[in-house]
Scaffold this motif. Structure first.
Motif, PDB file in Angstrom:
ATOM      1  N   ASP A 224       3.854   4.136  -5.516  1.00 31.37           N
ATOM      2  CA  ASP A 224       2.433   4.379  -5.245  1.00 31.37           C
ATOM      3  C   ASP A 224       2.273   5.755  -4.608  1.00 31.37           C
ATOM      4  N   ALA A 226       1.300   6.235  -1.401  1.00 34.35           N
ATOM      5  CA  ALA A 226       1.333   6.159   0.064  1.00 34.35           C
ATOM      6  C   ALA A 226       2.226   7.273   0.598  1.00 34.35           C
ATOM      7  N   ALA A 229      -0.766  11.376   0.298  1.00 38.35           N
ATOM      8  CA  ALA A 229      -2.206  11.582   0.082  1.00 38.35           C
ATOM      9  C   ALA A 229      -2.569  13.059   0.132  1.00 38.35           C
ATOM     10  N   HIS A 296       0.987  -6.370  -1.944  1.00 37.96           N
ATOM     11  CA  HIS A 296       0.526  -5.174  -1.239  1.00 37.96           C
ATOM     12  C   HIS A 296      -0.836  -5.470  -0.622  1.00 37.96           C
ATOM     13  N   GLU A 298      -2.501  -3.233   1.073  1.00 39.54           N
ATOM     14  CA  GLU A 298      -3.283  -1.996   1.007  1.00 39.54           C
ATOM     15  C   GLU A 298      -3.512  -1.559  -0.427  1.00 39.54           C
ATOM     16  N   TYR A 300      -5.222   1.791  -2.761  1.00 37.90           N
ATOM     17  CA  TYR A 300      -5.117   3.256  -2.641  1.00 37.90           C
ATOM     18  C   TYR A 300      -5.983   3.793  -1.511  1.00 37.90           C
ATOM     19  N   HIS A 303      -4.681   3.896   2.137  1.00 41.44           N
ATOM     20  CA  HIS A 303      -3.567   4.737   2.590  1.00 41.44           C
ATOM     21  C   HIS A 303      -4.075   5.785   3.574  1.00 41.44           C
ATOM     22  N   GLU A 304      -3.181   6.129   4.507  1.00 43.16           N
ATOM     23  CA  GLU A 304      -3.525   7.159   5.475  1.00 43.16           C
ATOM     24  C   GLU A 304      -3.840   8.478   4.753  1.00 43.16           C
TER      25      GLU A 304
END
Ligand code: BG6
Length: 484
Positions: A224, A226, A229, A296, A298, A300, A303-304
């Motif tokens: 992904d 994560a 970003a 999961h 979380e 997209y 994500h931080e």
């Protein structure tokens, strides 16, 4: 392979640790390779020892024995710290000192594994310095040292920025000194596409609109975005994967046989494919973004660093059409996404059904389409489905598969970066992206990049992406008279 200094910009970054140090190490272990001389460049407050320690960690992660890794790192690596990537005094001083110490002739590779915003400044600074050194420019003596500039992706952000970047590059460096990376081209199975197609007359004679109904190119990833970003949210899957990796697979699948198996021959044919490809249309493009799912919590947007209203695509599918003799009317569907059910890269060539359905009339059933699946990773190999008569009365038809797996016959493959770094050191640009190729690839997608009319469908993690993408494969190709 001539002795040279390899200058690695971005030596403190992830790509260096994950791919470049292991690849540099392996290339230097090959027969006839000169002793490695590598300068790591970064803005971090590191020194030779910090860099060497980081490389040892990277190499042991890649299964190199720790003692050997340390010996290699200490003899090969020096660090040059810069304040900014267009102020390269410390790099040139370190390179000159290393060349004097080792008695080297001044051949250099500059490898830019940097944020793209720094490319113009760095390339200009390198170009001006190299012009002073007399290795590039108007009158380069025959015995001048060689210089090769390697540029990591992304090469530009769209057509205009790629053209501008090419302009800056060509202001100083001739095209034959430039190596634009698309690491998919370094993968053995991607190169095997050429052997598969042009060494087997059997497949090649069926490789056209006469026998092929459609081609599906799929790169499904389970990873992904994560932790990435900062890079990924401004880029998205159309730019991160489709414009480069999948478009390379597309042009290798669709190209004509080259006159010669060299850089010019192959790149010329790939460029012809891209030039014959119509601009992608919004009604044949499907975008998606993963939400939670399959364990999961979380999605997209959780994500931080990702804005909660981000429209960034983590899945993209597009149907392309070529206007040329071989492929007129045959759709090519390219699709890729993150957080998919399975990791899988394959090219599926779907052949037409026989023109008449002979067996149904005699109490049997319609044959299936033959499908050739070239598995590029993992479980590299291919399968070809075909129909046989089901034993017994009548004409029952069953579908079975012929298959070949690399693993059963050959040992492990070299990593793509090892192949590419060896080719740079040997001066072979065949597996690198030509200036025109990079621009044409952006041209194909210019109408669908940043196009807010295209809906971004949410999809569940651990699935196969938005349902709408399936319709791109199923729907009949649109009228030939589409937008150019
Ligand atoms: C990179 C992309 O270029 O390729 C990543 O930035 C992607 O998002 C990766 O995951 C896939 O490469 P590979 O070699 O792991 O298939």
């Amino acid at each position: 392979m001539d002795p040279h200094v390899f200058v690695l910009f971005g030596a403190t970054g992830d790509l260096a640790a994950l791919k470049l140090f292991p690849a540099l190490y392996r290339v230097s272990q090959r027969d006839g390779a000169p002793p490695p001389a590598v300068i790591g460049v970064g803005r971090s407050d590191w020194d030779d020892t910090t860099l060497q320690d980081a490389a040892v960690d990277a190499l042991t992660e890649a299964d190199v024995d720790e003692g050997e890794a340390r010996e290699w790192a200490e003899s090969a690596l020096r660090y040059a710290r810069v304040e900014a990537y267009d102020q390269l005094g410390p790099v040139f001083e370190t390179a000159e000192a290393l060349e004097a110490e080792r008695g080297l002739d001044g051949n250099r590779v500059y490898y830019l594994a940097l944020p793209p915003s720094t490319f113009p400044g760095t390339i200009t600074a390198l170009g001006e310095y190299e012009e002073d050194r007399g290795t590039v420019g108007e009158h380069v003596p025959d015995d001048a040292p060689w210089v090769r500039l390697v540029i990591e992706k992304p090469f530009g952000h769209d057509l205009a920025s790629a053209q501008e970047l090419n302009r800056i590059v060509h202001e100083h460096f001739p095209e034959n000194a430039v190596y634009r990376i698309d690491h998919f081209l370094g993968k053995e199975t991607v190169q095997n596409l050429l052997v598969f197609r042009f060494a087997n007359a059997f497949f090649e004679s069926a490789w056209s609109r006469r026998d092929v109904e459609r081609v599906e190119i799929t790169v499904a990833e389970t990873n992904d975005a994560a932790g990435r970003a900062g890079y990924f949210d401004g880029v998205g899957t159309m730019r991160d994967m489709i414009q480069n990796h999948l478009t390379q697979l597309f042009s290798l699948t669709a190209m004509e046989p080259p006159a010669r198996l060299d850089a010019e021959g192959i790149r010329r044919e790939k460029i012809k494919v891209l030039r014959s490809t119509r601009t992608a249309r919004s009604n044949e493009t499907v975008l998606g973004q993963y939400g939670p799912g399959a364990g999961h919590d979380e999605g997209y947007r959780d994500h931080e660093g990702v804005p909660e209203d981000s429209r960034t695509d983590t899945f993209a599918a597009v149907r392309l059409h070529l206007d040329n003799w071989r492929w007129q009317g045959v759709p090519f569907v390219l699709r890729t996404g993150k957080r998919m059910a399975e990791r899988l890269t394959e090219i599926a060539v779907v052949f037409r059904r026989p023109p008449i359905t002979l067996f149904q009339a005699s109490g049997g059933c319609d044959p299936e389409r033959n499908v050739l699946r070239l598995r590029l990773q993992p479980n590299e190999g291919f399968t070809l489905s075909f129909d046989v008569k089901t034993p017994g009365d009548g004409f029952g038809v069953s579908t079975r598969e012929l298959s070949f797996r690399y693993e059963d016959t050959f040992g492990p493959f070299p990593d793509a970066y090892e192949t590419l770094l060896r080719d740079v050191a040997e001066g072979d640009p065949t597996l690198f992206v030509h200036a025109e190729e990079a621009e044409e690839a952006w041209r194909i997608y210019h109408a669908v990049l940043d196009n807010t009319d295209i809906e971004v469908h949410p999809y569940e993690s651990g699935g196969w992406g938005p349902d709408a993408a399936g319709r791109l494969v199923e729907a009949p190709p649109p009228e030939e008279s589409g937008e150019p």
